[in-house]
Design a protein around this motif. Structure first.
Motif, PDB file in Angstrom:
ATOM      1  N   ASP A   9      34.121   8.243  84.847  1.00 15.26           N
ATOM      2  CA  ASP A   9      33.110   8.244  84.025  1.00 15.26           C
ATOM      3  C   ASP A   9      31.619   7.680  84.872  1.00 15.26           C
ATOM      4  O   ASP A   9      30.667   8.306  84.417  1.00 15.26           O
ATOM      5  CB  ASP A   9      32.943   7.066  82.810  1.00 15.26           C
ATOM      6  CG  ASP A   9      33.734   7.931  81.545  1.00 15.26           C
ATOM      7  OD1 ASP A   9      34.032   8.964  81.789  1.00 15.26           O
ATOM      8  OD2 ASP A   9      33.391   7.202  80.337  1.00 15.26           O
ATOM      9  N   TRP A  13      28.348  10.214  85.514  1.00 15.88           N
ATOM     10  CA  TRP A  13      27.150   9.855  85.035  1.00 15.88           C
ATOM     11  C   TRP A  13      26.141   9.828  86.282  1.00 15.88           C
ATOM     12  O   TRP A  13      25.096  10.140  86.213  1.00 15.88           O
ATOM     13  CB  TRP A  13      27.100   8.256  84.411  1.00 15.88           C
ATOM     14  CG  TRP A  13      27.545   7.976  83.161  1.00 15.88           C
ATOM     15  CD1 TRP A  13      28.914   7.581  82.691  1.00 15.88           C
ATOM     16  CD2 TRP A  13      27.323   8.765  81.894  1.00 15.88           C
ATOM     17  NE1 TRP A  13      29.158   7.620  81.532  1.00 15.88           N
ATOM     18  CE2 TRP A  13      28.135   8.280  80.732  1.00 15.88           C
ATOM     19  CE3 TRP A  13      26.289   9.631  81.760  1.00 15.88           C
ATOM     20  CZ2 TRP A  13      28.036   8.815  79.716  1.00 15.88           C
ATOM     21  CZ3 TRP A  13      25.923  10.029  80.224  1.00 15.88           C
ATOM     22  CH2 TRP A  13      26.789   9.704  79.432  1.00 15.88           C
ATOM     23  N   ALA A  16      25.354  13.263  87.236  1.00 15.19           N
ATOM     24  CA  ALA A  16      24.529  13.610  86.164  1.00 15.19           C
ATOM     25  C   ALA A  16      23.159  13.156  86.408  1.00 15.19           C
ATOM     26  O   ALA A  16      21.935  13.832  86.306  1.00 15.19           O
ATOM     27  CB  ALA A  16      24.794  13.301  84.564  1.00 15.19           C
ATOM     28  N   ASP A  20      19.788  15.496  87.362  1.00 18.53           N
ATOM     29  CA  ASP A  20      18.529  15.384  86.524  1.00 18.53           C
ATOM     30  C   ASP A  20      17.112  15.170  87.485  1.00 18.53           C
ATOM     31  O   ASP A  20      16.279  15.550  87.060  1.00 18.53           O
ATOM     32  CB  ASP A  20      18.501  14.365  85.443  1.00 18.53           C
ATOM     33  CG  ASP A  20      19.506  14.764  84.309  1.00 18.53           C
ATOM     34  OD1 ASP A  20      19.598  16.108  84.280  1.00 18.53           O
ATOM     35  OD2 ASP A  20      19.916  14.088  83.238  1.00 18.53           O
ATOM     36  N   LEU A  53      16.008   9.056  80.587  1.00 21.57           N
ATOM     37  CA  LEU A  53      16.698  10.021  80.353  1.00 21.57           C
ATOM     38  C   LEU A  53      17.169  10.217  78.800  1.00 21.57           C
ATOM     39  O   LEU A  53      17.488   9.246  78.213  1.00 21.57           O
ATOM     40  CB  LEU A  53      17.737  10.210  81.065  1.00 21.57           C
ATOM     41  CG  LEU A  53      17.309  10.396  82.741  1.00 21.57           C
ATOM     42  CD1 LEU A  53      18.763  10.293  83.495  1.00 21.57           C
ATOM     43  CD2 LEU A  53      16.634  11.678  82.923  1.00 21.57           C
ATOM     44  N   ASP A  54      17.576  11.412  78.298  1.00 20.06           N
ATOM     45  CA  ASP A  54      17.956  11.626  77.011  1.00 20.06           C
ATOM     46  C   ASP A  54      19.154  10.950  76.626  1.00 20.06           C
ATOM     47  O   ASP A  54      19.713  10.399  75.559  1.00 20.06           O
ATOM     48  CB  ASP A  54      17.992  13.046  76.367  1.00 20.06           C
ATOM     49  CG  ASP A  54      16.701  13.827  76.431  1.00 20.06           C
ATOM     50  OD1 ASP A  54      15.674  12.930  76.284  1.00 20.06           O
ATOM     51  OD2 ASP A  54      16.564  14.860  76.776  1.00 20.06           O
ATOM     52  N   TRP A  55      20.087  10.934  77.895  1.00 18.00           N
ATOM     53  CA  TRP A  55      21.396  10.525  77.598  1.00 18.00           C
ATOM     54  C   TRP A  55      21.487   8.945  77.966  1.00 18.00           C
ATOM     55  O   TRP A  55      22.833   8.469  78.317  1.00 18.00           O
ATOM     56  CB  TRP A  55      22.576  11.173  78.410  1.00 18.00           C
ATOM     57  CG  TRP A  55      22.242  11.358  79.827  1.00 18.00           C
ATOM     58  CD1 TRP A  55      21.436  12.718  80.469  1.00 18.00           C
ATOM     59  CD2 TRP A  55      22.220  10.705  81.045  1.00 18.00           C
ATOM     60  NE1 TRP A  55      21.126  12.593  81.656  1.00 18.00           N
ATOM     61  CE2 TRP A  55      21.767  11.410  82.272  1.00 18.00           C
ATOM     62  CE3 TRP A  55      22.881   9.504  81.032  1.00 18.00           C
ATOM     63  CZ2 TRP A  55      21.846  10.961  83.511  1.00 18.00           C
ATOM     64  CZ3 TRP A  55      22.976   8.913  82.482  1.00 18.00           C
ATOM     65  CH2 TRP A  55      22.497   9.654  83.623  1.00 18.00           C
ATOM     66  N   ALA A  56      20.546   8.227  78.035  1.00 19.88           N
ATOM     67  CA  ALA A  56      20.540   6.789  78.530  1.00 19.88           C
ATOM     68  C   ALA A  56      21.336   6.104  77.320  1.00 19.88           C
ATOM     69  O   ALA A  56      22.186   5.205  77.774  1.00 19.88           O
ATOM     70  CB  ALA A  56      19.040   6.256  78.637  1.00 19.88           C
ATOM     71  N   LEU A  58      23.538   7.086  75.319  1.00 25.39           N
ATOM     72  CA  LEU A  58      25.214   7.349  75.573  1.00 25.39           C
ATOM     73  C   LEU A  58      25.643   6.747  76.661  1.00 25.39           C
ATOM     74  O   LEU A  58      26.824   6.100  76.483  1.00 25.39           O
ATOM     75  CB  LEU A  58      25.115   8.838  75.623  1.00 25.39           C
ATOM     76  CG  LEU A  58      24.800   9.615  74.421  1.00 25.39           C
ATOM     77  CD1 LEU A  58      24.991  11.322  75.068  1.00 25.39           C
ATOM     78  CD2 LEU A  58      25.697   9.276  73.131  1.00 25.39           C
ATOM     79  N   LEU A  59      25.053   6.483  77.872  1.00 23.53           N
ATOM     80  CA  LEU A  59      25.602   5.740  78.769  1.00 23.53           C
ATOM     81  C   LEU A  59      25.844   4.219  78.702  1.00 23.53           C
ATOM     82  O   LEU A  59      26.833   3.654  78.818  1.00 23.53           O
ATOM     83  CB  LEU A  59      24.546   5.604  80.218  1.00 23.53           C
ATOM     84  CG  LEU A  59      24.858   4.850  81.372  1.00 23.53           C
ATOM     85  CD1 LEU A  59      26.165   5.333  81.997  1.00 23.53           C
ATOM     86  CD2 LEU A  59      23.689   5.093  82.322  1.00 23.53           C
ATOM     87  N   ARG A 174      23.628   2.202  69.497  1.00 21.72           N
ATOM     88  CA  ARG A 174      23.130   3.394  69.950  1.00 21.72           C
ATOM     89  C   ARG A 174      21.521   3.567  70.059  1.00 21.72           C
ATOM     90  O   ARG A 174      21.232   4.371  70.948  1.00 21.72           O
ATOM     91  CB  ARG A 174      23.670   4.394  69.039  1.00 21.72           C
ATOM     92  CG  ARG A 174      25.113   4.542  69.234  1.00 21.72           C
ATOM     93  CD  ARG A 174      25.664   5.881  68.251  1.00 21.72           C
ATOM     94  NE  ARG A 174      27.151   5.695  68.303  1.00 21.72           N
ATOM     95  CZ  ARG A 174      27.902   6.338  69.278  1.00 21.72           C
ATOM     96  NH1 ARG A 174      27.356   6.943  70.136  1.00 21.72           N
ATOM     97  NH2 ARG A 174      29.132   6.049  68.935  1.00 21.72           N
TER      98      ARG A 174
END
Length: 209
Positions: A9, A13, A16, A20, A53-56, A58-59, A174
């Motif tokens: 993981d 990340w 990713a 980005d 970032l949009d996935w911050a 989720l990380l 979240r």
């Protein structure tokens, strides 16, 4: 298996983030451990970028889940902190200090010693340990001779957290909002005790001279 999942993981990340940001700053590594170290370094060096970032979110959730799972596994395998090798003749098995107990029992030969006899080794292993106030109080009382009441020290640690004398660490949900129990770092509690002195019977303290 859990360690493999964490490593995979982290490197995913990190890649990713590099994609980005369209950067080649992520060095390559030929071995698995090296790749994990590189991923941790890269993510840590670019925390500001990650936050945008949009996935911050989720990380953050993924890392919190990994931490909780690894802590659970660690407590199942070794319920405590490493306290050095057993000192009994002919036995060199690893020993562990269990929070809340004042003694250390070797699981190999059964020899029992006082936890405070392992103090230097334990503190070297556990200063970065993060736990709720009660667990911290249990550990400090077991490891030191100056603290004698878990309840009184527990109340004192809670007040330190409320007054921001020590850092309060919490998980994030979240949405990035703090959730779950408040935790503190053992090293900060020990350092503050060293500066302010031991807890007295009335719950206060005497300043160290």
């Amino acid at each position: 298996m859990a360690l493999d999942e964490v490593g995979n993981d982290l490197t995913t990340w990190a890649r990713a983030l590099a994609d980005d940001r369209m950067t080649d700053d992520l060095p390559a590594s030929n071995d698995e451990l090296g790749a994990i170290k590189v991923a941790c370094w890269f993510l840590g060096s670019n925390l500001t970028s990650v936050a945008t970032l949009d996935w911050a979110g989720l990380l953050i959730v993924a890392l919190a889940d990994h931490e909780e799972r690894l802590r659970t596994l660690t407590e199942q395998v070794a319920p405590g902190w490493y306290a050095g090798e057993c000192q009994r003749d002919g036995c060199a098995a690893p020993t562990y200090v269990v929070p809340g107990l004042t003694w250390v029992t070797c699981r190999e030969c059964g020899a029992t010693t006082y936890a405070h006899d392992h103090l230097d080794i334990v503190l070297g292993e556990a200063r970065g340990w993060i736990a709720p106030p009660m667990r911290l109080a249990e550990a400090v009382v077991a490891l030191t001779e100056t603290e004698t009441s878990i309840v009184r020290l527990y109340e004192r640690i809670k007040k330190w957290g409320q007054r921001e004398h020590i850092e309060t660490i919490r998980r994030l949900d979240r949405d990035g909002d703090p959730c779950g129990p408040k935790k503190h770092r053992l090293s900060e509690v020990l350092d503050l005790l060293n500066r302010e002195g031991a807890t007295r019977l009335d719950g206060s303290h005497r300043r160290a001279s």
